[in-house]
Scaffold this active site. Structure first.
Site, PDB file in Angstrom:
ATOM      1  N   ASP A   1     -11.223  -9.511  -2.455  1.00  7.29           N
ATOM      2  CA  ASP A   1     -10.516  -8.248  -2.230  1.00  7.29           C
ATOM      3  C   ASP A   1     -11.535  -7.121  -2.346  1.00  7.29           C
ATOM      4  O   ASP A   1     -12.205  -6.991  -3.373  1.00  7.29           O
ATOM      5  CB  ASP A   1      -9.410  -8.085  -3.275  1.00  7.29           C
ATOM      6  CG  ASP A   1      -8.557  -6.844  -3.068  1.00  7.29           C
ATOM      7  OD1 ASP A   1      -8.900  -6.012  -2.202  1.00  7.29           O
ATOM      8  OD2 ASP A   1      -7.542  -6.707  -3.774  1.00  7.29           O
TER       9      ASP A   1
ATOM     10  N   SER B   1      -0.522  -5.244  -5.352  1.00  8.62           N
ATOM     11  CA  SER B   1      -1.053  -4.157  -4.528  1.00  8.62           C
ATOM     12  C   SER B   1      -0.544  -2.816  -5.065  1.00  8.62           C
ATOM     13  O   SER B   1      -0.725  -2.516  -6.239  1.00  8.62           O
ATOM     14  CB  SER B   1      -0.662  -4.387  -3.066  1.00  8.62           C
ATOM     15  OG  SER B   1      -1.128  -3.357  -2.221  1.00  8.62           O
TER      16      SER B   1
ATOM     17  N   TYR C   1       8.838 -11.086  -0.153  1.00  7.92           N
ATOM     18  CA  TYR C   1       9.058 -10.684  -1.545  1.00  7.92           C
ATOM     19  C   TYR C   1      10.347 -11.255  -2.105  1.00  7.92           C
ATOM     20  O   TYR C   1      10.447 -11.505  -3.316  1.00  7.92           O
ATOM     21  CB  TYR C   1       8.999  -9.163  -1.667  1.00  7.92           C
ATOM     22  CG  TYR C   1       7.581  -8.681  -1.561  1.00  7.92           C
ATOM     23  CD1 TYR C   1       6.661  -8.980  -2.562  1.00  7.92           C
ATOM     24  CD2 TYR C   1       7.123  -7.987  -0.448  1.00  7.92           C
ATOM     25  CE1 TYR C   1       5.338  -8.587  -2.471  1.00  7.92           C
ATOM     26  CE2 TYR C   1       5.803  -7.583  -0.337  1.00  7.92           C
ATOM     27  CZ  TYR C   1       4.916  -7.889  -1.352  1.00  7.92           C
ATOM     28  OH  TYR C   1       3.602  -7.507  -1.251  1.00  7.92           O
TER      29      TYR C   1
ATOM     30  N   SER D   1       0.811  -1.223   0.000  1.00  7.37           N
ATOM     31  CA  SER D   1       0.000   0.000   0.000  1.00  7.37           C
ATOM     32  C   SER D   1       0.842   1.269   0.000  1.00  7.37           C
ATOM     33  O   SER D   1       0.475   2.276   0.617  1.00  7.37           O
ATOM     34  CB  SER D   1      -0.964  -0.006   1.194  1.00  7.37           C
ATOM     35  OG  SER D   1      -1.802  -1.143   1.163  1.00  7.37           O
TER      36      SER D   1
ATOM     37  N   PHE E   1      -9.566  -9.110   6.069  1.00  7.77           N
ATOM     38  CA  PHE E   1      -8.327  -8.463   6.509  1.00  7.77           C
ATOM     39  C   PHE E   1      -8.281  -6.948   6.328  1.00  7.77           C
ATOM     40  O   PHE E   1      -7.595  -6.268   7.080  1.00  7.77           O
ATOM     41  CB  PHE E   1      -7.105  -9.081   5.809  1.00  7.77           C
ATOM     42  CG  PHE E   1      -7.038 -10.575   5.892  1.00  7.77           C
ATOM     43  CD1 PHE E   1      -6.782 -11.216   7.096  1.00  7.77           C
ATOM     44  CD2 PHE E   1      -7.254 -11.355   4.773  1.00  7.77           C
ATOM     45  CE1 PHE E   1      -6.727 -12.598   7.172  1.00  7.77           C
ATOM     46  CE2 PHE E   1      -7.198 -12.737   4.840  1.00  7.77           C
ATOM     47  CZ  PHE E   1      -6.935 -13.361   6.047  1.00  7.77           C
TER      48      PHE E   1
END
Length: 344
Positions: free
Chosen positions: A287, A189, A125, A114, A236
């Site tokens: 999502d 994201s 990652y 984000s 979430f």
């Protein structure tokens, strides 16, 4: 409005594998601790809580990595992942040897979080980038872009653009067949958002990008969509969370109609008539910002651009981080096919 935390946790447990549920729940807990109501962010605690791994020139599962400073003025760093020949251990002088292959894709990867969380050396990652190397036979360049709120728009885009130019000018990344750097942009994201915006700059500057891969890309707008209302807090993430991150990233005083948030909104540039890269857009059906992701894919289509939409009905955010669900394997197969189609 979202229901109670207890109800939300129960609902998410029914569709999310346990270890993924634990991983993302821990992220959610940490993220709630890091965001402050006044818009500031506890960066010191964020760095402490984010498990990181160093680059490793010793091959692990056929992949080695090293860090490269791209811009000393901004301390911009990227982590480069390369396939390693079986039984070899490259020395420091071998790290930037010419790629060994007739056609070698180069994936420039932008991590999620984000715009505020994670980094190129975050363990989750690092693992994902290593998987992409093995999956696609690619060199992966993971961008450690500057994060909000300390560094707002357009810093992340500027960093992505700097790395893309570095990749495009690196002779050791050229495929032997045609002496070209075969570039793909990928991210999840906020990283998916960066992919789009860096690709626009590439088109304007005539740097050839073969394809964009956007995993649960972070887009938005001022209206509240059906999915935002229906899924608020259930898996979430809450709408309030998303609003905080947009306020932290966008220029002060801007709203979510800013082109960085709404790429096909009234203030955005048209892509019609441009040679925009083909795109693979992956949307998780649980999502809450999926409506914005679907709108993005539709915007590409209306602009005459090539786009493949992969909609995974029972997937949540972060499903691609652990190989413990069918959605993970589906999306990895799609990514491999997407990249390999341009590397024949």
């Amino acid at each position: 409005m979202a229901g109670s935390e207890e109800v939300n946790l129960i609902e998410s447990k029914t569709v999310v594998p346990l270890n993924t549920w634990v991983l993302i729940s821990n992220f959610k807990l940490a993220y709630n601790l890091l965001r402050r109501p006044d818009g500031t962010f506890n960066r010191h605690l964020a760095e402490f809580l984010d498990r990181k791994v160093p680059a490793n020139a010793n091959p692990v599962n056929g992949v080695f990595s090293f860090d490269v400073i791209i811009d000393r003025q901004t301390n911009l760093l990227s982590r480069v992942y390369r396939p390693a020949d079986a039984g070899t251990s490259p020395s420091i002088t071998d790290l930037q040897n010419p790629v060994d292959g007739e056609i070698v894709p180069v994936i420039v990867f932008f991590h999620g979080g984000s715009f505020a969380h994670s980094s190129a050396n975050s363990a989750i990652y690092d693992t994902l980038c290593r998987r992409l190397v093995g999956l696609c036979g690619a060199v992966v360049v993971s961008v450690n872009y500057r994060r909000a709120p300390e560094n707002r728009y357009p810093c992340a885009y500027d960093d992505g653009w700097a790395v893309l130019k570095w990749v495009n000018s690196s002779s050791w990344l050229r495929s032997k067949k045609d002496s070209k750097v075969r570039i793909f942009l990928a991210g999840d994201s906020s990283g998916g958002n960066i992919v789009h915006n860096v690709a626009v700059r590439a088109v304007e500057s005539r740097i050839d990008v073969l394809g964009n891969i956007l995993l649960n890309p972070m887009f938005g707008g001022t209206e509240r969509t059906e999915s935002e209302k229906r899924l608020d807090g259930k898996y979430f993430v809450t709408v309030r969370d998303r609003d905080w991150y947009w306020r932290a990233f966008l220029p002060e005083g801007e709203d979510r109609e800013h082109p960085a948030c709404s790429p096909f909104g009234p203030r955005s540039k048209s892509l019609e008539g441009l040679s925009f890269p083909k795109s693979l857009v992956v949307v998780a059906g649980l999502d809450l910002i999926q409506d914005w992701q679907l709108k993005y894919a539709e915007g590409l289509k209306k602009a005459g651009q090539e786009v493949k939409l992969l909609y995974l009905e029972q997937a949540t955010i972060g499903f691609y981080l652990l190989p413990n669900n069918n959605h993970f394997h589906t999306v990895m197969d799609e990514i491999a096919a997407f990249v390999n189609a341009e590397c024949q």
